[in-house]
Design an enzyme around this catalytic site. Structure first.
Site, mmCIF file in Angstrom:
data_model
loop_
_atom_site.group_PDB
_atom_site.id
_atom_site.type_symbol
_atom_site.label_atom_id
_atom_site.label_comp_id
_atom_site.label_asym_id
_atom_site.label_seq_id
_atom_site.Cartn_x
_atom_site.Cartn_y
_atom_site.Cartn_z
ATOM 1 N N LYS A 124 0.870 -1.194 0.000
ATOM 2 C CA LYS A 124 0.000 0.000 0.000
ATOM 3 C C LYS A 124 0.895 1.229 0.000
ATOM 4 O O LYS A 124 2.036 1.162 0.435
ATOM 5 C CB LYS A 124 -0.879 0.021 1.257
ATOM 6 C CG LYS A 124 -2.108 0.878 1.131
ATOM 7 C CD LYS A 124 -3.229 0.133 0.446
ATOM 8 C CE LYS A 124 -4.421 0.997 0.133
ATOM 9 N NZ LYS A 124 -5.554 0.194 -0.352
ATOM 10 N N ASP A 164 -7.002 4.235 -4.630
ATOM 11 C CA ASP A 164 -7.691 4.078 -3.345
ATOM 12 C C ASP A 164 -8.321 5.451 -3.095
ATOM 13 O O ASP A 164 -8.543 6.204 -4.059
ATOM 14 C CB ASP A 164 -6.698 3.674 -2.234
ATOM 15 C CG ASP A 164 -7.402 3.206 -0.956
ATOM 16 O OD1 ASP A 164 -7.889 2.075 -0.930
ATOM 17 O OD2 ASP A 164 -7.498 3.994 0.014
HETATM 18 P P1 NDP Z 1 -12.965 7.686 -3.004
HETATM 19 O O1 NDP Z 1 -11.918 8.715 -2.800
HETATM 20 O O2 NDP Z 1 -13.551 7.506 -4.340
HETATM 21 O O3 NDP Z 1 -14.124 7.890 -1.938
HETATM 22 C C1 NDP Z 1 -13.857 7.842 -0.568
HETATM 23 C C2 NDP Z 1 -15.105 8.206 0.205
HETATM 24 O O4 NDP Z 1 -14.872 8.182 1.614
HETATM 25 C C3 NDP Z 1 -15.528 9.585 -0.093
HETATM 26 O O5 NDP Z 1 -16.898 9.681 0.019
HETATM 27 C C4 NDP Z 1 -14.759 10.340 0.983
HETATM 28 O O6 NDP Z 1 -15.230 11.577 1.196
HETATM 29 C C5 NDP Z 1 -14.954 9.497 2.179
HETATM 30 N N1 NDP Z 1 -13.882 9.718 3.156
HETATM 31 C C6 NDP Z 1 -12.559 9.609 2.973
HETATM 32 N N2 NDP Z 1 -11.887 9.830 4.107
HETATM 33 C C7 NDP Z 1 -12.797 10.128 5.023
HETATM 34 C C8 NDP Z 1 -12.718 10.463 6.389
HETATM 35 N N3 NDP Z 1 -11.540 10.543 7.043
HETATM 36 N N4 NDP Z 1 -13.886 10.677 7.033
HETATM 37 C C9 NDP Z 1 -15.071 10.555 6.390
HETATM 38 N N5 NDP Z 1 -15.206 10.244 5.097
HETATM 39 C C10 NDP Z 1 -14.088 10.037 4.417
HETATM 40 O O7 NDP Z 1 -12.332 6.317 -2.481
HETATM 41 P P2 NDP Z 1 -12.824 4.843 -2.727
HETATM 42 O O8 NDP Z 1 -14.284 4.791 -2.974
HETATM 43 O O9 NDP Z 1 -11.885 4.254 -3.701
HETATM 44 O O10 NDP Z 1 -12.504 4.171 -1.313
HETATM 45 C C11 NDP Z 1 -13.502 3.998 -0.274
HETATM 46 C C12 NDP Z 1 -13.083 2.875 0.654
HETATM 47 O O11 NDP Z 1 -12.997 1.653 -0.092
HETATM 48 C C13 NDP Z 1 -11.719 3.047 1.312
HETATM 49 O O12 NDP Z 1 -11.742 2.436 2.590
HETATM 50 C C14 NDP Z 1 -10.800 2.238 0.396
HETATM 51 O O13 NDP Z 1 -9.631 1.824 1.055
HETATM 52 C C15 NDP Z 1 -11.711 1.082 0.060
HETATM 53 N N6 NDP Z 1 -11.399 0.324 -1.140
HETATM 54 C C16 NDP Z 1 -11.203 0.914 -2.358
HETATM 55 C C17 NDP Z 1 -10.952 0.140 -3.470
HETATM 56 C C18 NDP Z 1 -10.797 0.718 -4.830
HETATM 57 O O14 NDP Z 1 -10.554 -0.058 -5.753
HETATM 58 N N7 NDP Z 1 -10.946 2.009 -5.023
HETATM 59 C C19 NDP Z 1 -10.825 -1.317 -3.374
HETATM 60 C C20 NDP Z 1 -11.113 -1.855 -2.064
HETATM 61 C C21 NDP Z 1 -11.374 -1.038 -1.015
HETATM 62 P P3 NDP Z 1 -14.168 12.762 1.040
HETATM 63 O O15 NDP Z 1 -13.247 12.452 -0.097
HETATM 64 O O16 NDP Z 1 -15.112 13.853 0.764
HETATM 65 O O17 NDP Z 1 -13.418 12.835 2.319
HETATM 66 O O1 2IT Z 2 -7.985 -1.586 -0.963
HETATM 67 C C1 2IT Z 2 -7.889 -2.081 -2.102
HETATM 68 O O2 2IT Z 2 -8.018 -3.290 -2.310
HETATM 69 C C2 2IT Z 2 -7.638 -1.169 -3.221
HETATM 70 N N1 2IT Z 2 -7.582 0.032 -3.012
HETATM 71 C C3 2IT Z 2 -7.424 -1.721 -4.601
HETATM 72 C C4 2IT Z 2 -6.005 -2.154 -4.775
HETATM 73 C C5 2IT Z 2 -5.613 -2.579 -6.160
HETATM 74 O O3 2IT Z 2 -4.411 -2.863 -6.329
HETATM 75 O O4 2IT Z 2 -6.438 -2.626 -7.074
#
Ligand code: NDP
Ligand code: 2IT
Length: 445
Positions: A124, A164
């Site tokens: 990561k 992420d």
């Molecule tokens: P995005 O940046 O697209 O969205 C993140 C969301 O979470 C936004 O709505 C954001 O709001 C909110 N957020 C972030 N930090 C905070 C905080 N400290 N407090 C409250 N709200 C918060 O990210 P993703 O959708 O990609 O990621 C969302 C989750 O899914 C994370 O936990 C990530 O690790 C996980 N994830 C992502 C994957 C991927 O492929 N993208 C794969 C697997 C898991 P704002 O930006 O307005 O703070």
């Molecule tokens: O938390 C996760 O699994 C991700 N943000 C996706 C990682 C990836 O390599 O696609």
């Protein structure tokens, strides 16, 4: 295995890293039995070697903003474990990023990636850079400065970053451009690339779609489905978007979204143009969900609150870590929730998970539920190696198959005597056995 001794040593060595210690403890607590049944793991120091990252890179990222001011951020890459394949995991750009958060995410990633059935190690990275309110030119300059340090420690067979929080298709484009210029090679070093230049179809939707496929499997174990169910989703980013799209397609009604500013309740459901509006909302880089209620007056915005107080059948936290606590869990249970599936990484606190388990609620932990994102990244790597591109249908069918196999594995290792499936234990034991066996085979390194 002496859990207390291992945790005490880790805490002494890494004080002030609560998220990392929380993630390690959560895994170790569920694998004590399987470690004790395999004394050769103990003699090979598997646990002691597994809980420490292979290496961590920390670097300065200086860049110039639109006003001509010099800005300095910190960048990191945690290469945690490569027993199963190249280090693999996303990059997070958010002001809350610390080394503790990246180590927790890297540690979780090892197990999640093991569950996908694909040859992927765990890693990561990220930065405390805040994309909020930045222009595209600023984001590009930051990404270029970040890659100027990162490029020489990553590679398609070494370490393959992706997106992420705060890192989506746009950022991956800027990062890839700089990598390609420095390395003088066009290869599959990053995933989540544009679909015109090496990216896989379905990767943007994959985490949310996969999470819903997994939840669908969970519901099927009690003879239920998404049809006619109300669902609370948190976040409004990439994962939330994919989840909302798929839930709606399967006949469920998503009634909440959330941001750091509060949550939206939409009794008519987030569907159709409202799902497209989520993308517009993210593209503003403003970090707030409240404009949704201005755009769609049937919805109400609740400032500073979390969506878990709404009465729903299914809850899918898709925003960030520790966003669902004990009281939230109690509220969901008293309102009759039947299934909680984690789209985000570690969104429920250990106390909240305890409440779900005590009440025998179907509870799917992040490393199983959201593995569809990285699994599709793995499929992108395969397509890049073969220098061809699968259709959306092919990728989606493979994703579905992977999510089903993860679910089967969780049931295999997590089924209790009374029939209740402990998905936390199931996911941890299945993943741990795969990684531990590979580490054992490869000797003390
Ligand atoms: P995005 O940046 O697209 O969205 C993140 C969301 O979470 C936004 O709505 C954001 O709001 C909110 N957020 C972030 N930090 C905070 C905080 N400290 N407090 C409250 N709200 C918060 O990210 P993703 O959708 O990609 O990621 C969302 C989750 O899914 C994370 O936990 C990530 O690790 C996980 N994830 C992502 C994957 C991927 O492929 N993208 C794969 C697997 C898991 P704002 O930006 O307005 O703070
Ligand atoms: O938390 C996760 O699994 C991700 N943000 C996706 C990682 C990836 O390599 O696609």
């Amino acid at each position: 295995m002496n859990l207390d001794k291992i945790m005490n040593n880790l805490e002494a060595r890494h004080p002030g890293e609560p998220e990392y210690l929380q993630a390690v403890r959560e895994v170790l607590e569920t694998i004590v039995d399987v470690v004790n049944e395999n004394p050769h793991f103990e003699s090979a120091g598997i646990i002691e070697r597994l809980v420490e990252p292979d290496r961590v890179f920390t670097f300065k990222v200086p860049w110039v903003d639109d006003e001509g001011n010099v800005q300095v951020n910190i960048g990191y890459r945690v290469q945690f474990n490569n027993a199963l394949g190249p280090y693999k995991g996303g990059l997070r750009f958010h002001p809350s990023v610390t080394i503790s958060i990246l180590k927790f995410l890297g540690f979780e990633q090892i197990f999640k990636n093991a569950l996908t059935t694909l040859p992927l190690g765990g890693g990561k990275g990220g930065s405390d850079f805040n994309p909020k309110g930045k222009s595209d030119a600023e984001i590009m300059r930051f990404c270029q400065a970040f890659m100027l340090e990162l490029w020489h420690v990553i590679g398609p067979e070494t370490d393959v970053p992706a997106g992420d929080i705060g890192v989506g298709g746009k950022e991956i484009g800027y990062l890839f451009g700089m990598y390609k210029k420095l390395q003088r090679e066009h290869n599959g070093v990053l995933t989540g690339k544009g679909t015109g230049w090496g990216g896989s179809l379905i990767r943007p939707e994959a985490t949310g779609f996969g999470a819903v496929y997994f939840a669908q499997e969970m519901l099927a174990t009690i003879g239920e489905s998404f049809k006619g169910k109300t669902v609370a989703v948190s976040g409004f980013g990439n994962v939330a978007w994919g989840a909302v799209k798929k839930i709606t397609e399967l006949g469920g009604k998503v009634v909440t979204l959330s941001g750091p500013d509060g949550y939206i309740y939409d009794p008519e459901g987030v569907s159709g143009e409202k799902i497209d509006y989520m993308l517009e909302l993210r593209a503003t880089n403003q970090d707030i969900v409240s404009p949704y209620a201005e755009e769609f007056p049937e919805a109400t915005f609740y400032s500073g609150k979390r969506p878990w107080e709404v009465k729903v059948d299914v809850a899918m936290p898709c925003a960030t870590q520790n966003e669902l606590g004990k009281e939230d869990a109690e509220k969901l249970v008293s309102n009759g929730v039947i299934c909680v599936a984690e789209g985000a990484n570690m969104p429920s606190t250990p106390e909240a998970i305890e409440v779900f388990k005590e009440n025998k609620i179907l509870f799917g932990p992040a490393k199983a539920v959201n593995a569809g994102g990285v699994a599709t990244s793995g499929l992108e790597m395969t397509q890049n190696s073969m220098k061809l591109m699968w259709t959306a249908e092919e990728v989606d069918a493979k994703l579905k198959h992977i999510m089903k196999s993860i679910h089967d594995n969780c049931v295999k290792y997590g089924k209790c005597d009374d029939g209740y499936v402990d998905y936390v234990k199931g996911a941890n034991v299945a993943a741990f056995l795969k990684v531990a066996n590979a580490m054992y085979d490869q000797g003390i390194i």
